[in-house]
Scaffold this motif. Structure first.
Motif, PDB file in Angstrom:
ATOM      1  N   LEU A 189       6.893  14.554 -15.164  1.00 42.45           N
ATOM      2  CA  LEU A 189       6.354  16.053 -15.330  1.00 42.45           C
ATOM      3  C   LEU A 189       7.953  16.629 -15.529  1.00 42.45           C
ATOM      4  CD1 LEU A 189       3.414  15.977 -13.007  1.00 42.45           C
ATOM      5  CD2 LEU A 189       3.373  16.246 -15.324  1.00 42.45           C
ATOM      6  N   LYS A 190       8.865  16.222 -14.464  1.00 47.45           N
ATOM      7  CA  LYS A 190      10.226  17.044 -14.510  1.00 47.45           C
ATOM      8  C   LYS A 190      10.596  17.069 -15.793  1.00 47.45           C
ATOM      9  CE  LYS A 190      14.403  17.259 -12.034  1.00 47.45           C
ATOM     10  NZ  LYS A 190      15.377  16.793 -10.868  1.00 47.45           N
ATOM     11  N   ARG A 191      10.560  15.983 -16.520  1.00 49.82           N
ATOM     12  CA  ARG A 191      11.190  15.700 -17.876  1.00 49.82           C
ATOM     13  C   ARG A 191      10.551  16.485 -18.751  1.00 49.82           C
ATOM     14  NH1 ARG A 191      10.979  10.000 -16.313  1.00 49.82           N
ATOM     15  NH2 ARG A 191       9.401   9.810 -17.832  1.00 49.82           N
ATOM     16  N   GLN A 192       9.467  17.015 -18.666  1.00 49.74           N
ATOM     17  CA  GLN A 192       8.542  17.737 -19.485  1.00 49.74           C
ATOM     18  C   GLN A 192       8.612  19.298 -19.200  1.00 49.74           C
ATOM     19  OE1 GLN A 192       4.514  16.307 -19.697  1.00 49.74           O
ATOM     20  NE2 GLN A 192       5.307  14.334 -20.805  1.00 49.74           N
ATOM     21  N   GLY A 193       9.168  19.561 -17.923  1.00 51.40           N
ATOM     22  CA  GLY A 193       9.586  20.802 -17.502  1.00 51.40           C
ATOM     23  C   GLY A 193       8.408  21.380 -16.694  1.00 51.40           C
ATOM     24  N   HIS A 194       7.831  20.439 -15.844  1.00 50.55           N
ATOM     25  CA  HIS A 194       6.876  20.809 -15.059  1.00 50.55           C
ATOM     26  C   HIS A 194       6.837  20.402 -13.487  1.00 50.55           C
ATOM     27  CE1 HIS A 194       4.485  21.775 -18.479  1.00 50.55           C
ATOM     28  NE2 HIS A 194       4.526  20.481 -19.258  1.00 50.55           N
ATOM     29  N   GLY A 195       6.569  21.052 -12.475  1.00 53.09           N
ATOM     30  CA  GLY A 195       6.278  20.747 -11.223  1.00 53.09           C
ATOM     31  C   GLY A 195       5.181  19.801 -11.073  1.00 53.09           C
ATOM     32  N   PHE A 196       5.342  19.025  -9.910  1.00 52.75           N
ATOM     33  CA  PHE A 196       4.337  17.998  -9.516  1.00 52.75           C
ATOM     34  C   PHE A 196       2.903  18.679  -9.390  1.00 52.75           C
ATOM     35  CE2 PHE A 196       1.853  15.557  -6.448  1.00 52.75           C
ATOM     36  CZ  PHE A 196       1.848  14.411  -6.879  1.00 52.75           C
ATOM     37  N   TRP A 197       2.959  19.977  -8.802  1.00 54.33           N
ATOM     38  CA  TRP A 197       1.361  20.642  -8.830  1.00 54.33           C
ATOM     39  C   TRP A 197       1.190  21.191  -9.833  1.00 54.33           C
ATOM     40  CZ3 TRP A 197      -0.669  18.712  -4.443  1.00 54.33           C
ATOM     41  CH2 TRP A 197       0.188  18.051  -3.422  1.00 54.33           C
ATOM     42  N   THR A 198       0.592  20.704 -10.935  1.00 52.84           N
ATOM     43  CA  THR A 198       0.255  20.921 -12.197  1.00 52.84           C
ATOM     44  C   THR A 198      -1.300  20.219 -12.558  1.00 52.84           C
ATOM     45  OG1 THR A 198       0.533  21.370 -14.468  1.00 52.84           O
ATOM     46  CG2 THR A 198       1.644  19.594 -13.181  1.00 52.84           C
ATOM     47  N   TRP A 199      -1.909  20.942 -13.327  1.00 43.44           N
ATOM     48  CA  TRP A 199      -3.027  20.180 -13.851  1.00 43.44           C
ATOM     49  C   TRP A 199      -2.681  19.041 -14.717  1.00 43.44           C
ATOM     50  CZ3 TRP A 199      -3.942  19.880 -19.086  1.00 43.44           C
ATOM     51  CH2 TRP A 199      -3.267  20.733 -19.827  1.00 43.44           C
ATOM     52  N   ARG A 200      -1.679  19.088 -15.144  1.00 41.84           N
ATOM     53  CA  ARG A 200      -1.108  18.035 -16.092  1.00 41.84           C
ATOM     54  C   ARG A 200      -1.011  16.662 -15.425  1.00 41.84           C
ATOM     55  NH1 ARG A 200       1.439  22.838 -17.798  1.00 41.84           N
ATOM     56  NH2 ARG A 200       1.031  23.373 -19.799  1.00 41.84           N
ATOM     57  N   ILE A 230       0.825  -1.115   0.045  1.00 38.96           N
ATOM     58  CA  ILE A 230       0.114   0.268   0.079  1.00 38.96           C
ATOM     59  C   ILE A 230       0.929   1.118  -0.150  1.00 38.96           C
ATOM     60  CG2 ILE A 230      -1.696   1.370   1.308  1.00 38.96           C
ATOM     61  CD1 ILE A 230      -3.091  -1.335   2.116  1.00 38.96           C
ATOM     62  N   PRO A 231       1.643   1.534   1.064  1.00 41.31           N
ATOM     63  CA  PRO A 231       2.648   2.756   0.834  1.00 41.31           C
ATOM     64  C   PRO A 231       3.579   2.630  -0.285  1.00 41.31           C
ATOM     65  CG  PRO A 231       3.163   1.088   2.816  1.00 41.31           C
ATOM     66  CD  PRO A 231       1.928   0.772   2.203  1.00 41.31           C
ATOM     67  N   GLY A 232       4.213   1.569  -0.548  1.00 42.54           N
ATOM     68  CA  GLY A 232       5.064   1.165  -1.827  1.00 42.54           C
ATOM     69  C   GLY A 232       4.297   1.886  -3.149  1.00 42.54           C
ATOM     70  N   ALA A 233       2.963   1.422  -3.447  1.00 40.49           N
ATOM     71  CA  ALA A 233       2.442   1.850  -4.702  1.00 40.49           C
ATOM     72  C   ALA A 233       2.100   3.381  -4.740  1.00 40.49           C
ATOM     73  CB  ALA A 233       0.856   1.161  -4.535  1.00 40.49           C
ATOM     74  N   LEU A 234       1.896   3.884  -3.403  1.00 42.04           N
ATOM     75  CA  LEU A 234       1.550   5.310  -3.526  1.00 42.04           C
ATOM     76  C   LEU A 234       2.931   6.285  -3.596  1.00 42.04           C
ATOM     77  CD1 LEU A 234      -0.080   7.761  -2.455  1.00 42.04           C
ATOM     78  CD2 LEU A 234       0.344   7.509   0.036  1.00 42.04           C
ATOM     79  N   ILE A 235       3.949   5.680  -2.751  1.00 38.43           N
ATOM     80  CA  ILE A 235       5.208   6.477  -2.941  1.00 38.43           C
ATOM     81  C   ILE A 235       5.605   6.218  -4.325  1.00 38.43           C
ATOM     82  CG2 ILE A 235       7.490   6.423  -2.288  1.00 38.43           C
ATOM     83  CD1 ILE A 235       6.718   5.710   0.444  1.00 38.43           C
ATOM     84  N   GLY A 236       5.618   5.053  -4.953  1.00 36.21           N
ATOM     85  CA  GLY A 236       6.025   4.788  -6.295  1.00 36.21           C
ATOM     86  C   GLY A 236       5.304   5.552  -7.262  1.00 36.21           C
ATOM     87  N   GLY A 237       4.188   5.397  -7.310  1.00 32.73           N
ATOM     88  CA  GLY A 237       3.202   6.307  -8.215  1.00 32.73           C
ATOM     89  C   GLY A 237       3.690   7.719  -8.228  1.00 32.73           C
ATOM     90  N   VAL A 238       3.534   8.258  -7.055  1.00 30.66           N
ATOM     91  CA  VAL A 238       3.664   9.896  -7.016  1.00 30.66           C
ATOM     92  C   VAL A 238       5.188  10.131  -7.279  1.00 30.66           C
ATOM     93  CG1 VAL A 238       4.303  11.613  -5.357  1.00 30.66           C
ATOM     94  CG2 VAL A 238       2.147  10.270  -5.191  1.00 30.66           C
ATOM     95  N   THR A 239       6.253   9.292  -7.148  1.00 30.75           N
ATOM     96  CA  THR A 239       7.590   9.491  -7.636  1.00 30.75           C
ATOM     97  C   THR A 239       7.680   9.369  -9.174  1.00 30.75           C
ATOM     98  OG1 THR A 239       8.625   8.721  -5.486  1.00 30.75           O
ATOM     99  CG2 THR A 239      10.026   8.718  -7.457  1.00 30.75           C
ATOM    100  N   LYS A 240       7.069   8.601  -9.403  1.00 33.80           N
ATOM    101  CA  LYS A 240       7.191   7.995 -10.928  1.00 33.80           C
ATOM    102  C   LYS A 240       6.310   9.238 -11.853  1.00 33.80           C
ATOM    103  CE  LYS A 240       7.943   3.071 -11.070  1.00 33.80           C
ATOM    104  NZ  LYS A 240       8.045   3.193  -9.507  1.00 33.80           N
ATOM    105  N   GLU A 241       5.375   9.822 -11.473  1.00 35.33           N
ATOM    106  CA  GLU A 241       4.580  10.777 -11.963  1.00 35.33           C
ATOM    107  C   GLU A 241       5.378  12.220 -12.037  1.00 35.33           C
ATOM    108  OE1 GLU A 241       1.392  12.725 -13.914  1.00 35.33           O
ATOM    109  OE2 GLU A 241       2.436  10.436 -14.282  1.00 35.33           O
ATOM    110  N   ALA A 242       5.976  12.610 -10.800  1.00 38.40           N
ATOM    111  CA  ALA A 242       6.699  13.651 -10.588  1.00 38.40           C
ATOM    112  C   ALA A 242       7.956  13.739 -11.482  1.00 38.40           C
ATOM    113  CB  ALA A 242       7.347  13.694  -9.120  1.00 38.40           C
ATOM    114  N   GLU A 243       8.458  12.532 -11.681  1.00 39.01           N
ATOM    115  CA  GLU A 243       9.746  12.154 -12.646  1.00 39.01           C
ATOM    116  C   GLU A 243       9.253  12.513 -13.982  1.00 39.01           C
ATOM    117  OE1 GLU A 243      11.104   8.239 -11.891  1.00 39.01           O
ATOM    118  OE2 GLU A 243      12.320   8.853 -10.105  1.00 39.01           O
TER     119      GLU A 243
END
Length: 424
Positions: free
Chosen positions: A230-241, A215-228
Protein backbone atom coordinates in the motif's frame (compact mmCIF):
# COMPACT_ATOMS: atom_id res chain seq x y z
CA UNK A 1 -11.45 -46.71 -5.35
CA UNK A 2 -7.68 -46.76 -5.53
CA UNK A 3 -7.70 -49.74 -7.84
CA UNK A 4 -10.53 -48.24 -9.87
CA UNK A 5 -8.55 -45.14 -10.76
CA UNK A 6 -5.46 -47.12 -11.69
CA UNK A 7 -6.94 -49.83 -13.90
CA UNK A 8 -10.24 -48.40 -15.12
CA UNK A 9 -10.85 -49.35 -18.73
CA UNK A 10 -12.35 -45.95 -19.57
CA UNK A 11 -8.99 -44.25 -19.18
CA UNK A 12 -6.13 -44.55 -21.62
CA UNK A 13 -2.96 -45.02 -19.61
CA UNK A 14 0.34 -43.65 -20.82
CA UNK A 15 3.77 -43.67 -19.21
CA UNK A 16 5.77 -45.68 -16.71
CA UNK A 17 4.68 -48.99 -15.27
CA UNK A 18 3.48 -49.02 -11.69
CA UNK A 19 5.45 -50.50 -8.85
CA UNK A 20 4.47 -51.21 -5.28
CA UNK A 21 6.29 -48.02 -4.32
CA UNK A 22 4.09 -45.96 -6.59
CA UNK A 23 5.40 -45.10 -10.05
CA UNK A 24 3.16 -42.43 -11.51
CA UNK A 25 1.11 -43.13 -14.63
CA UNK A 26 -0.89 -40.85 -16.89
CA UNK A 27 -4.66 -40.96 -17.42
CA UNK A 28 -6.74 -39.22 -20.04
CA UNK A 29 -9.33 -37.47 -17.89
CA UNK A 30 -10.20 -36.70 -14.29
CA UNK A 31 -12.49 -39.50 -13.21
CA UNK A 32 -12.65 -37.84 -9.77
CA UNK A 33 -14.55 -34.96 -11.34
CA UNK A 34 -17.62 -35.50 -9.14
CA UNK A 35 -15.76 -37.02 -6.21
CA UNK A 36 -14.34 -33.57 -5.47
CA UNK A 37 -17.78 -32.87 -4.03
CA UNK A 38 -16.47 -34.67 -0.96
CA UNK A 39 -15.16 -31.23 -0.12
CA UNK A 40 -18.57 -30.68 1.48
CA UNK A 41 -17.63 -33.08 4.30
CA UNK A 42 -17.49 -30.28 6.96
CA UNK A 43 -21.20 -29.62 6.51
CA UNK A 44 -22.00 -33.33 6.75
CA UNK A 45 -19.86 -33.93 9.85
CA UNK A 46 -21.27 -30.98 11.76
CA UNK A 47 -24.84 -31.79 10.69
CA UNK A 48 -24.40 -35.36 11.93
CA UNK A 49 -23.00 -34.02 15.21
CA UNK A 50 -25.98 -31.73 15.74
CA UNK A 51 -28.41 -34.50 14.90
CA UNK A 52 -26.63 -36.98 17.20
CA UNK A 53 -26.61 -34.49 20.08
CA UNK A 54 -30.35 -33.83 19.98
CA UNK A 55 -31.31 -37.39 19.01
CA UNK A 56 -29.39 -38.71 22.02
CA UNK A 57 -31.09 -36.33 24.40
CA UNK A 58 -28.05 -34.12 24.77
CA UNK A 59 -25.32 -36.70 25.25
CA UNK A 60 -22.14 -34.66 25.67
CA UNK A 61 -20.01 -37.38 24.07
CA UNK A 62 -21.50 -36.47 20.68
CA UNK A 63 -19.43 -33.26 20.86
CA UNK A 64 -16.37 -35.37 20.15
CA UNK A 65 -17.65 -36.64 16.78
CA UNK A 66 -15.84 -34.00 14.66
CA UNK A 67 -12.41 -34.40 16.23
CA UNK A 68 -12.74 -38.20 16.24
CA UNK A 69 -13.64 -38.20 12.57
CA UNK A 70 -10.65 -36.00 11.76
CA UNK A 71 -7.87 -37.73 13.61
CA UNK A 72 -9.12 -41.31 13.90
CA UNK A 73 -11.71 -41.93 11.20
CA UNK A 74 -9.96 -40.21 8.31
CA UNK A 75 -6.56 -41.93 8.78
CA UNK A 76 -8.31 -45.30 9.06
CA UNK A 77 -10.29 -44.69 5.85
CA UNK A 78 -7.07 -43.59 4.14
CA UNK A 79 -5.49 -46.90 5.14
CA UNK A 80 -8.44 -48.88 3.81
CA UNK A 81 -8.90 -47.05 0.49
CA UNK A 82 -5.21 -46.55 -0.21
CA UNK A 83 -3.23 -44.25 -2.45
CA UNK A 84 -3.33 -43.14 -6.06
CA UNK A 85 -0.21 -42.10 -7.99
CA UNK A 86 -1.83 -41.26 -11.33
CA UNK A 87 -1.50 -37.94 -13.13
CA UNK A 88 -3.80 -36.51 -15.77
CA UNK A 89 -2.13 -36.00 -19.15
CA UNK A 90 -0.72 -32.53 -19.83
CA UNK A 91 -3.28 -31.66 -22.49
CA UNK A 92 -6.09 -32.78 -20.17
CA UNK A 93 -4.57 -30.72 -17.36
CA UNK A 94 -4.88 -27.61 -19.54
CA UNK A 95 -8.58 -28.35 -20.05
CA UNK A 96 -9.12 -28.84 -16.32
CA UNK A 97 -7.48 -25.50 -15.60
CA UNK A 98 -10.09 -23.78 -17.76
CA UNK A 99 -13.12 -25.82 -16.66
CA UNK A 100 -15.39 -23.58 -14.52
CA UNK A 101 -16.80 -26.64 -12.72
CA UNK A 102 -13.75 -26.90 -10.48
CA UNK A 103 -13.86 -23.24 -9.52
CA UNK A 104 -17.58 -23.03 -8.84
CA UNK A 105 -17.74 -26.08 -6.60
CA UNK A 106 -15.10 -24.38 -4.43
CA UNK A 107 -17.09 -21.15 -4.35
CA UNK A 108 -20.09 -23.16 -3.17
CA UNK A 109 -18.05 -24.81 -0.41
CA UNK A 110 -17.29 -21.52 1.31
CA UNK A 111 -20.71 -20.88 2.97
CA UNK A 112 -20.59 -24.22 4.78
CA UNK A 113 -17.77 -22.94 6.99
CA UNK A 114 -19.80 -19.97 8.11
CA UNK A 115 -22.71 -22.29 8.84
CA UNK A 116 -20.62 -24.77 10.83
CA UNK A 117 -18.95 -21.95 12.78
CA UNK A 118 -22.24 -20.20 13.59
CA UNK A 119 -24.03 -23.47 14.43
CA UNK A 120 -21.26 -24.50 16.79
CA UNK A 121 -21.23 -21.16 18.62
CA UNK A 122 -25.01 -21.35 18.90
CA UNK A 123 -24.87 -24.86 20.34
CA UNK A 124 -22.31 -24.10 23.04
CA UNK A 125 -24.11 -20.85 23.90
CA UNK A 126 -27.59 -22.32 24.25
CA UNK A 127 -27.02 -25.87 25.53
CA UNK A 128 -25.87 -26.93 28.99
CA UNK A 129 -22.91 -29.07 28.01
CA UNK A 130 -19.94 -29.55 30.33
CA UNK A 131 -16.95 -27.35 29.59
CA UNK A 132 -14.88 -30.26 28.25
CA UNK A 133 -17.62 -30.94 25.68
CA UNK A 134 -17.78 -27.27 24.67
CA UNK A 135 -14.01 -27.22 24.17
CA UNK A 136 -13.98 -30.61 22.41
CA UNK A 137 -16.71 -29.55 20.00
CA UNK A 138 -15.09 -26.21 19.22
CA UNK A 139 -11.68 -27.86 18.78
CA UNK A 140 -13.07 -30.35 16.26
CA UNK A 141 -15.17 -27.88 14.29
CA UNK A 142 -12.45 -25.21 14.34
CA UNK A 143 -9.93 -27.68 12.93
CA UNK A 144 -12.47 -28.65 10.28
CA UNK A 145 -13.00 -24.98 9.50
CA UNK A 146 -9.30 -24.70 8.83
CA UNK A 147 -10.44 -26.15 5.50
CA UNK A 148 -11.81 -22.68 4.73
CA UNK A 149 -8.18 -21.53 4.68
CA UNK A 150 -7.39 -24.33 2.21
CA UNK A 151 -10.12 -22.97 -0.07
CA UNK A 152 -8.65 -19.50 0.31
CA UNK A 153 -5.27 -21.03 -0.41
CA UNK A 154 -6.49 -22.45 -3.71
CA UNK A 155 -8.30 -19.29 -4.79
CA UNK A 156 -5.66 -16.88 -3.47
CA UNK A 157 -3.10 -18.19 -5.95
CA UNK A 158 -5.18 -16.93 -8.86
CA UNK A 159 -4.65 -13.54 -10.50
CA UNK A 160 -5.61 -10.57 -8.37
CA UNK A 161 -8.72 -8.48 -9.07
CA UNK A 162 -10.71 -11.54 -10.08
CA UNK A 163 -13.68 -13.27 -8.48
CA UNK A 164 -11.28 -15.93 -7.20
CA UNK A 165 -9.37 -13.33 -5.21
CA UNK A 166 -12.59 -11.92 -3.73
CA UNK A 167 -13.83 -15.36 -2.77
CA UNK A 168 -10.46 -16.10 -1.14
CA UNK A 169 -10.97 -13.11 1.17
CA UNK A 170 -14.46 -14.28 2.06
CA UNK A 171 -13.26 -17.82 2.68
CA UNK A 172 -10.51 -16.97 5.17
CA UNK A 173 -12.90 -14.52 6.82
CA UNK A 174 -14.70 -17.53 8.31
CA UNK A 175 -11.90 -17.91 10.86
CA UNK A 176 -10.34 -14.46 11.03
CA UNK A 177 -7.29 -15.40 8.97
CA UNK A 178 -7.46 -12.59 6.44
CA UNK A 179 -3.70 -12.11 6.43
CA UNK A 180 -3.10 -15.67 5.24
CA UNK A 181 -2.90 -15.41 1.47
CA UNK A 182 -0.76 -12.27 1.66
CA UNK A 183 1.98 -13.92 3.73
CA UNK A 184 1.47 -17.26 2.00
CA UNK A 185 1.99 -15.94 -1.52
CA UNK A 186 4.57 -13.24 -0.89
CA UNK A 187 6.37 -14.87 2.02
CA UNK A 188 5.99 -18.63 2.31
CA UNK A 189 6.28 -19.38 -1.41
CA UNK A 190 9.40 -17.23 -1.65
CA UNK A 191 11.17 -18.57 1.47
CA UNK A 192 9.71 -22.10 1.68
CA UNK A 193 12.04 -24.79 3.05
CA UNK A 194 14.56 -22.29 4.36
CA UNK A 195 15.36 -21.24 7.94
CA UNK A 196 13.99 -17.77 7.13
CA UNK A 197 10.45 -19.08 6.53
CA UNK A 198 8.23 -19.00 9.61
CA UNK A 199 5.97 -21.63 8.02
CA UNK A 200 8.62 -24.28 7.30
CA UNK A 201 9.26 -26.59 10.25
CA UNK A 202 12.80 -27.53 11.21
CA UNK A 203 14.05 -31.02 11.97
CA UNK A 204 13.93 -31.49 15.75
CA UNK A 205 11.40 -28.69 16.23
CA UNK A 206 8.19 -29.82 17.97
CA UNK A 207 4.86 -28.73 16.54
CA UNK A 208 4.27 -26.62 19.64
CA UNK A 209 7.57 -24.77 19.19
CA UNK A 210 6.73 -24.37 15.52
CA UNK A 211 3.31 -22.89 16.30
CA UNK A 212 4.99 -20.15 18.32
CA UNK A 213 6.93 -19.17 15.18
CA UNK A 214 4.31 -19.83 12.53
CA UNK A 215 1.17 -18.19 13.93
CA UNK A 216 2.63 -14.81 14.95
CA UNK A 217 5.12 -14.92 12.07
CA UNK A 218 2.35 -15.27 9.49
CA UNK A 219 0.36 -12.47 11.09
CA UNK A 220 3.30 -10.08 11.28
CA UNK A 221 4.53 -11.03 7.81
CA UNK A 222 1.13 -10.59 6.19
CA UNK A 223 0.47 -7.21 7.78
CA UNK A 224 3.98 -5.97 7.00
CA UNK A 225 3.86 -7.04 3.35
CA UNK A 226 0.44 -5.54 2.79
CA UNK A 227 1.52 -2.26 4.41
CA UNK A 228 4.55 -2.18 2.11
CA UNK A 229 2.38 -2.79 -0.96
CA UNK A 230 0.00 0.00 0.00
CA UNK A 231 2.88 2.37 0.75
CA UNK A 232 4.30 1.82 -2.74
CA UNK A 233 0.91 2.83 -4.09
CA UNK A 234 0.82 5.94 -1.93
CA UNK A 235 -1.70 4.69 0.65
CA UNK A 236 -1.60 4.14 4.38
CA UNK A 237 -2.47 0.83 6.06
CA UNK A 238 -5.95 1.92 7.17
CA UNK A 239 -7.65 2.06 3.80
CA UNK A 240 -10.46 0.18 2.12
CA UNK A 241 -7.87 -0.94 -0.43
CA UNK A 242 -6.20 -3.10 2.23
CA UNK A 243 -6.89 -6.74 1.29
CA UNK A 244 -6.35 -7.94 4.86
CA UNK A 245 -8.74 -5.40 6.37
CA UNK A 246 -11.37 -6.32 3.82
CA UNK A 247 -11.29 -9.93 4.99
CA UNK A 248 -11.00 -9.05 8.67
CA UNK A 249 -14.06 -6.80 8.37
CA UNK A 250 -16.09 -9.86 7.41
CA UNK A 251 -14.80 -11.74 10.46
CA UNK A 252 -15.65 -8.82 12.75
CA UNK A 253 -19.11 -8.40 11.26
CA UNK A 254 -19.96 -12.07 11.86
CA UNK A 255 -18.58 -11.94 15.41
CA UNK A 256 -20.58 -8.80 16.22
CA UNK A 257 -23.74 -10.41 14.84
CA UNK A 258 -23.17 -13.46 17.06
CA UNK A 259 -22.65 -11.29 20.13
CA UNK A 260 -25.83 -9.31 19.42
CA UNK A 261 -27.74 -12.56 18.91
CA UNK A 262 -26.31 -14.75 21.66
CA UNK A 263 -24.71 -12.37 24.13
CA UNK A 264 -21.25 -11.36 25.29
CA UNK A 265 -20.56 -14.82 26.70
CA UNK A 266 -19.84 -16.15 23.19
CA UNK A 267 -16.72 -14.00 22.74
CA UNK A 268 -14.34 -16.55 24.34
CA UNK A 269 -15.83 -19.30 22.19
CA UNK A 270 -15.38 -17.25 19.02
CA UNK A 271 -11.77 -16.48 19.95
CA UNK A 272 -11.11 -20.14 20.76
CA UNK A 273 -12.61 -21.25 17.44
CA UNK A 274 -10.42 -18.88 15.45
CA UNK A 275 -7.24 -19.67 17.37
CA UNK A 276 -7.68 -23.43 17.03
CA UNK A 277 -8.52 -22.99 13.35
CA UNK A 278 -5.21 -21.14 12.92
CA UNK A 279 -3.48 -23.99 14.71
CA UNK A 280 -5.14 -26.37 12.25
CA UNK A 281 -3.32 -24.61 9.42
CA UNK A 282 -0.11 -24.63 11.45
CA UNK A 283 -0.35 -28.41 11.73
CA UNK A 284 -0.65 -28.65 7.95
CA UNK A 285 2.35 -26.36 7.47
CA UNK A 286 4.34 -28.41 9.95
CA UNK A 287 3.90 -31.74 8.18
CA UNK A 288 4.25 -30.25 4.68
CA UNK A 289 7.91 -29.17 4.87
CA UNK A 290 9.31 -30.70 8.06
CA UNK A 291 13.12 -30.72 7.96
CA UNK A 292 13.43 -30.11 4.22
CA UNK A 293 15.94 -27.50 3.08
CA UNK A 294 16.66 -25.83 -0.23
CA UNK A 295 20.38 -25.77 -0.87
CA UNK A 296 22.34 -22.60 -1.52
CA UNK A 297 24.00 -21.72 -4.79
CA UNK A 298 27.60 -20.57 -5.07
CA UNK A 299 26.31 -16.97 -5.09
CA UNK A 300 24.69 -17.48 -1.67
CA UNK A 301 21.12 -17.54 -2.97
CA UNK A 302 18.77 -20.45 -2.42
CA UNK A 303 18.05 -22.81 -5.27
CA UNK A 304 14.52 -22.58 -6.74
CA UNK A 305 11.85 -24.59 -4.95
CA UNK A 306 11.56 -28.09 -6.40
CA UNK A 307 9.09 -30.95 -5.77
CA UNK A 308 11.62 -32.54 -3.39
CA UNK A 309 11.18 -29.65 -0.96
CA UNK A 310 7.68 -30.68 0.19
CA UNK A 311 6.28 -33.84 1.77
CA UNK A 312 3.73 -35.42 -0.52
CA UNK A 313 0.81 -37.76 0.18
CA UNK A 314 -1.35 -39.53 -2.41
CA UNK A 315 -4.00 -40.91 -0.04
CA UNK A 316 -7.25 -40.81 -1.96
CA UNK A 317 -9.82 -40.11 0.75
CA UNK A 318 -8.05 -37.22 2.45
CA UNK A 319 -6.91 -35.75 -0.87
CA UNK A 320 -10.51 -35.58 -2.06
CA UNK A 321 -11.49 -33.99 1.25
CA UNK A 322 -8.67 -31.47 1.08
CA UNK A 323 -8.88 -30.74 -2.68
CA UNK A 324 -5.48 -32.28 -3.39
CA UNK A 325 -3.60 -30.16 -0.83
CA UNK A 326 -1.46 -33.22 -0.11
CA UNK A 327 0.05 -33.13 -3.60
CA UNK A 328 2.05 -30.32 -2.11
CA UNK A 329 5.25 -30.94 -4.05
CA UNK A 330 3.75 -29.94 -7.39
CA UNK A 331 1.88 -27.06 -5.78
CA UNK A 332 5.09 -25.42 -4.59
CA UNK A 333 6.90 -26.10 -7.82
CA UNK A 334 3.92 -24.73 -9.82
CA UNK A 335 1.76 -22.54 -7.55
CA UNK A 336 -0.67 -21.52 -10.28
CA UNK A 337 -1.63 -25.10 -11.15
CA UNK A 338 -5.21 -25.87 -10.09
CA UNK A 339 -5.99 -28.68 -7.69
CA UNK A 340 -7.39 -31.30 -10.12
CA UNK A 341 -4.25 -31.03 -12.26
CA UNK A 342 -1.64 -31.38 -9.49
CA UNK A 343 0.85 -34.16 -10.26
CA UNK A 344 2.60 -36.90 -8.39
CA UNK A 345 6.36 -37.39 -8.92
CA UNK A 346 8.21 -40.65 -8.48
CA UNK A 347 11.22 -39.39 -6.55
CA UNK A 348 9.90 -37.03 -3.89
CA UNK A 349 9.62 -37.28 -0.09
CA UNK A 350 6.44 -39.09 0.91
CA UNK A 351 4.56 -39.15 4.16
CA UNK A 352 3.48 -42.58 5.42
CA UNK A 353 0.03 -41.12 6.14
CA UNK A 354 -2.31 -38.50 4.72
CA UNK A 355 -2.02 -35.03 6.21
CA UNK A 356 -4.66 -35.61 8.90
CA UNK A 357 -2.94 -38.78 10.05
CA UNK A 358 0.37 -36.94 10.03
CA UNK A 359 -1.12 -34.08 12.03
CA UNK A 360 -2.36 -36.51 14.67
CA UNK A 361 1.13 -38.02 15.00
CA UNK A 362 2.76 -34.58 14.99
CA UNK A 363 0.93 -33.70 18.18
CA UNK A 364 2.89 -36.47 19.90
CA UNK A 365 6.41 -35.04 19.33
CA UNK A 366 8.47 -38.05 20.54
CA UNK A 367 6.56 -40.36 18.19
CA UNK A 368 6.82 -37.87 15.32
CA UNK A 369 10.58 -37.50 15.79
CA UNK A 370 11.00 -41.27 16.02
CA UNK A 371 9.27 -41.80 12.68
CA UNK A 372 10.12 -38.68 10.70
CA UNK A 373 13.69 -37.79 11.68
CA UNK A 374 15.11 -40.93 10.02
CA UNK A 375 13.07 -40.06 6.91
CA UNK A 376 14.57 -36.58 6.82
CA UNK A 377 18.05 -38.10 7.22
CA UNK A 378 17.30 -40.48 4.33
CA UNK A 379 16.09 -37.55 2.21
CA UNK A 380 19.41 -35.80 2.97
CA UNK A 381 21.40 -38.89 1.92
CA UNK A 382 22.70 -39.40 5.44
CA UNK A 383 24.02 -35.86 5.80
CA UNK A 384 21.61 -33.91 7.96
CA UNK A 385 23.63 -30.73 7.52
CA UNK A 386 21.61 -30.61 4.28
CA UNK A 387 18.38 -30.54 6.29
CA UNK A 388 16.60 -27.59 7.89
CA UNK A 389 17.73 -28.13 11.50
CA UNK A 390 16.41 -26.72 14.75
CA UNK A 391 19.46 -24.62 15.82
CA UNK A 392 19.53 -25.67 19.46
CA UNK A 393 19.38 -29.35 18.45
CA UNK A 394 21.82 -29.12 15.56
CA UNK A 395 24.77 -30.81 17.24
CA UNK A 396 22.59 -33.57 18.67
CA UNK A 397 20.93 -34.29 15.31
CA UNK A 398 24.24 -34.34 13.44
CA UNK A 399 25.74 -36.70 16.02
CA UNK A 400 22.74 -39.02 15.84
CA UNK A 401 21.99 -39.06 12.12
CA UNK A 402 25.31 -38.26 10.49
CA UNK A 403 27.16 -35.64 8.50
CA UNK A 404 29.43 -35.87 5.48
CA UNK A 405 30.81 -32.38 5.93
CA UNK A 406 29.82 -29.37 3.87
CA UNK A 407 26.75 -27.24 4.14
CA UNK A 408 24.13 -27.65 1.47
CA UNK A 409 25.53 -29.61 -1.44
CA UNK A 410 23.42 -27.49 -3.80
CA UNK A 411 24.48 -27.19 -7.43
CA UNK A 412 26.03 -23.98 -8.63
CA UNK A 413 24.28 -21.39 -10.71
CA UNK A 414 21.98 -18.40 -10.42
CA UNK A 415 18.90 -18.61 -8.30
CA UNK A 416 15.70 -18.28 -10.27
CA UNK A 417 12.91 -16.12 -8.98
CA UNK A 418 10.12 -18.33 -7.57
CA UNK A 419 6.88 -18.50 -9.52
CA UNK A 420 4.29 -16.68 -7.44
CA UNK A 421 0.56 -16.52 -7.48
CA UNK A 422 -1.26 -13.19 -7.67
CA UNK A 423 0.84 -10.15 -8.38
CA UNK A 424 1.33 -7.57 -5.71
Amino acid sequence: MAEDRVISSDNERVGADETSHGKSTTVRHDKYRYWWLMGYWPLVVVAVTLWAYFASGGNALTALIPITFLFVGTPLIDMIIGEDNDNVADDIADALENDPWYRWIIYAMIPQHYFTFIATIWLVATQSMPLWADIGLIAGVATINGFAIILGHELGHKPKDTLDWTMAKISVGANGYGHFYIEHNRGHHVKVSTPEDCSSARMGESIFEFALRDIPGALIGGVTKEAERLKRQGHGFWTWRNDILQSWSISVAVAVALVVWLGWAVIPFIALHHLISWYGLTQSNYVAHYGLLRGKRANGKYEPCQPRHSWNANHIFSNLMLIDLQRHSDHHANPMRSYPALRNFDDIPRLPWGYLGAMAIANIPPLWFHIMNPKVAEWADGDVTKANLQPRKRDHLIAKYGSKGGDSGAPEGDNAKPVLGPAE
